[in-house]
Design a protein around this motif. Structure first.
Motif, PDB file in Angstrom:
ATOM      1  N   TRP A 180       0.838  -1.206   0.000  1.00 31.37           N
ATOM      2  CA  TRP A 180       0.000   0.000   0.000  1.00 31.37           C
ATOM      3  C   TRP A 180       0.874   1.258   0.000  1.00 31.37           C
ATOM      4  N   LEU A 181       1.887   1.276   0.861  1.00 31.12           N
ATOM      5  CA  LEU A 181       2.763   2.449   0.952  1.00 31.12           C
ATOM      6  C   LEU A 181       3.566   2.651  -0.338  1.00 31.12           C
ATOM      7  N   ALA A 182       4.026   1.561  -0.923  1.00 23.81           N
ATOM      8  CA  ALA A 182       4.778   1.666  -2.175  1.00 23.81           C
ATOM      9  C   ALA A 182       3.878   2.153  -3.309  1.00 23.81           C
ATOM     10  N   ALA A 183       2.649   1.648  -3.364  1.00 23.20           N
ATOM     11  CA  ALA A 183       1.711   2.092  -4.399  1.00 23.20           C
ATOM     12  C   ALA A 183       1.363   3.562  -4.205  1.00 23.20           C
ATOM     13  N   GLU A 184       1.231   4.001  -2.967  1.00 23.45           N
ATOM     14  CA  GLU A 184       0.948   5.412  -2.691  1.00 23.45           C
ATOM     15  C   GLU A 184       2.112   6.289  -3.143  1.00 23.45           C
ATOM     16  N   ALA A 185       3.340   5.835  -2.928  1.00 18.67           N
ATOM     17  CA  ALA A 185       4.515   6.594  -3.374  1.00 18.67           C
ATOM     18  C   ALA A 185       4.571   6.664  -4.902  1.00 18.67           C
ATOM     19  N   MET A 186       4.239   5.563  -5.575  1.00 15.82           N
ATOM     20  CA  MET A 186       4.232   5.576  -7.038  1.00 15.82           C
ATOM     21  C   MET A 186       3.125   6.477  -7.571  1.00 15.82           C
ATOM     22  N   TYR A 187       1.994   6.526  -6.872  1.00 14.17           N
ATOM     23  CA  TYR A 187       0.918   7.426  -7.272  1.00 14.17           C
ATOM     24  C   TYR A 187       1.366   8.884  -7.135  1.00 14.17           C
ATOM     25  N   GLU A 188       2.084   9.203  -6.081  1.00 19.92           N
ATOM     26  CA  GLU A 188       2.605  10.556  -5.903  1.00 19.92           C
ATOM     27  C   GLU A 188       3.581  10.919  -7.020  1.00 19.92           C
ATOM     28  N   ILE A 189       4.369   9.954  -7.458  1.00 22.14           N
ATOM     29  CA  ILE A 189       5.282  10.190  -8.583  1.00 22.14           C
ATOM     30  C   ILE A 189       4.485  10.457  -9.857  1.00 22.14           C
ATOM     31  N   ALA A 190       3.416   9.692 -10.071  1.00 21.38           N
ATOM     32  CA  ALA A 190       2.567   9.910 -11.250  1.00 21.38           C
ATOM     33  C   ALA A 190       1.941  11.297 -11.218  1.00 21.38           C
ATOM     34  N   VAL A 191       1.519  11.743 -10.037  1.00 22.48           N
ATOM     35  CA  VAL A 191       0.946  13.085  -9.909  1.00 22.48           C
ATOM     36  C   VAL A 191       2.008  14.142 -10.194  1.00 22.48           C
ATOM     37  N   MET A 192       3.235  13.930  -9.719  1.00 19.74           N
ATOM     38  CA  MET A 192       4.314  14.877  -9.989  1.00 19.74           C
ATOM     39  C   MET A 192       4.620  14.958 -11.479  1.00 19.74           C
ATOM     40  N   LYS A 193       4.399  13.861 -12.200  1.00 11.73           N
ATOM     41  CA  LYS A 193       4.623  13.851 -13.640  1.00 11.73           C
ATOM     42  C   LYS A 193       3.449  14.446 -14.407  1.00 11.73           C
ATOM     43  N   GLY A 194       2.363  14.791 -13.703  1.00 10.79           N
ATOM     44  CA  GLY A 194       1.220  15.409 -14.352  1.00 10.79           C
ATOM     45  C   GLY A 194       0.108  14.443 -14.709  1.00 10.79           C
ATOM     46  N   HIS A 195       0.056  13.295 -14.054  1.00  6.45           N
ATOM     47  CA  HIS A 195      -0.978  12.282 -14.298  1.00  6.45           C
ATOM     48  C   HIS A 195      -1.721  12.009 -12.984  1.00  6.45           C
ATOM     49  N   PRO A 196      -2.750  12.789 -12.674  1.00  5.49           N
ATOM     50  CA  PRO A 196      -3.403  12.669 -11.367  1.00  5.49           C
ATOM     51  C   PRO A 196      -4.457  11.561 -11.260  1.00  5.49           C
ATOM     52  N   GLN A 197      -4.609  10.724 -12.269  1.00  2.00           N
ATOM     53  CA  GLN A 197      -5.619   9.674 -12.205  1.00  2.00           C
ATOM     54  C   GLN A 197      -5.257   8.652 -11.138  1.00  2.00           C
ATOM     55  N   ARG A 198      -6.260   8.250 -10.370  1.00  2.00           N
ATOM     56  CA  ARG A 198      -6.050   7.303  -9.268  1.00  2.00           C
ATOM     57  C   ARG A 198      -5.783   5.883  -9.782  1.00  2.00           C
ATOM     58  N   LYS A 199      -5.999   5.634 -11.063  1.00  2.00           N
ATOM     59  CA  LYS A 199      -5.787   4.295 -11.602  1.00  2.00           C
ATOM     60  C   LYS A 199      -4.329   3.839 -11.456  1.00  2.00           C
ATOM     61  N   TYR A 200      -3.400   4.778 -11.415  1.00  3.33           N
ATOM     62  CA  TYR A 200      -1.997   4.400 -11.275  1.00  3.33           C
ATOM     63  C   TYR A 200      -1.713   3.833  -9.890  1.00  3.33           C
ATOM     64  N   PHE A 201      -2.430   4.324  -8.878  1.00  2.81           N
ATOM     65  CA  PHE A 201      -2.306   3.730  -7.549  1.00  2.81           C
ATOM     66  C   PHE A 201      -2.789   2.282  -7.583  1.00  2.81           C
ATOM     67  N   TRP A 202      -3.965   2.049  -8.161  1.00  8.17           N
ATOM     68  CA  TRP A 202      -4.540   0.702  -8.144  1.00  8.17           C
ATOM     69  C   TRP A 202      -3.738  -0.276  -8.991  1.00  8.17           C
ATOM     70  N   TRP A 203      -3.189   0.186 -10.112  1.00  2.00           N
ATOM     71  CA  TRP A 203      -2.325  -0.693 -10.889  1.00  2.00           C
ATOM     72  C   TRP A 203      -1.106  -1.103 -10.068  1.00  2.00           C
ATOM     73  N   CYS A 204      -0.509  -0.166  -9.362  1.00  6.55           N
ATOM     74  CA  CYS A 204       0.677  -0.472  -8.555  1.00  6.55           C
ATOM     75  C   CYS A 204       0.329  -1.337  -7.353  1.00  6.55           C
ATOM     76  N   PHE A 205      -0.831  -1.133  -6.760  1.00  3.70           N
ATOM     77  CA  PHE A 205      -1.213  -1.912  -5.587  1.00  3.70           C
ATOM     78  C   PHE A 205      -1.610  -3.336  -5.953  1.00  3.70           C
ATOM     79  N   LEU A 206      -2.426  -3.479  -6.985  1.00  5.16           N
ATOM     80  CA  LEU A 206      -2.943  -4.802  -7.328  1.00  5.16           C
ATOM     81  C   LEU A 206      -2.028  -5.586  -8.269  1.00  5.16           C
ATOM     82  N   MET A 207      -1.361  -4.890  -9.173  1.00  2.00           N
ATOM     83  CA  MET A 207      -0.520  -5.552 -10.168  1.00  2.00           C
ATOM     84  C   MET A 207       0.844  -4.862 -10.214  1.00  2.00           C
ATOM     85  N   ALA A 208       1.605  -5.012  -9.157  1.00  2.00           N
ATOM     86  CA  ALA A 208       2.864  -4.275  -9.016  1.00  2.00           C
ATOM     87  C   ALA A 208       3.820  -4.538 -10.180  1.00  2.00           C
TER      88      ALA A 208
END
Length: 74
Positions: A16-44
């Motif tokens: 969960w923490l790793a997926a949250e960190a990857m989601y923050e990276i996606a947001v920093m890159k300009g991609h605020p969709q929450r789907k990147y969190f779920w992809w990282c959490f469920l299918m790392a």
């Protein structure tokens, strides 16, 4: 049996923490969709490389393109 449950909970918490960190990276890159969190959490295995490969949308606006008439500084 209790130890196995505890280990599973710790693994889920770390994922969960790793997926949250990857989601923050996606947001920093300009991609605020929450789907990147779920992809990282469920299918790392697929989610992490997907976030790594995202283009940087915010950086393209900030960079200035030098003209062909200017010489680079050495």
């Amino acid at each position: 049996m209790e130890i196995i449950g505890l280990v599973v909970l710790v693994i889920i918490a770390i994922d969960w923490l790793a997926a949250e960190a990857m989601y923050e990276i996606a947001v920093m890159k300009g991609h605020p969709q929450r789907k990147y969190f779920w992809w990282c959490f469920l299918m790392a295995m697929f989610g992490y490389p997907m976030v790594i490969a995202l283009p940087d949308r915010r950086g393209a606006q900030a960079q200035s393109v030098p003209s062909a008439d200017e010489l680079p500084e050495l």
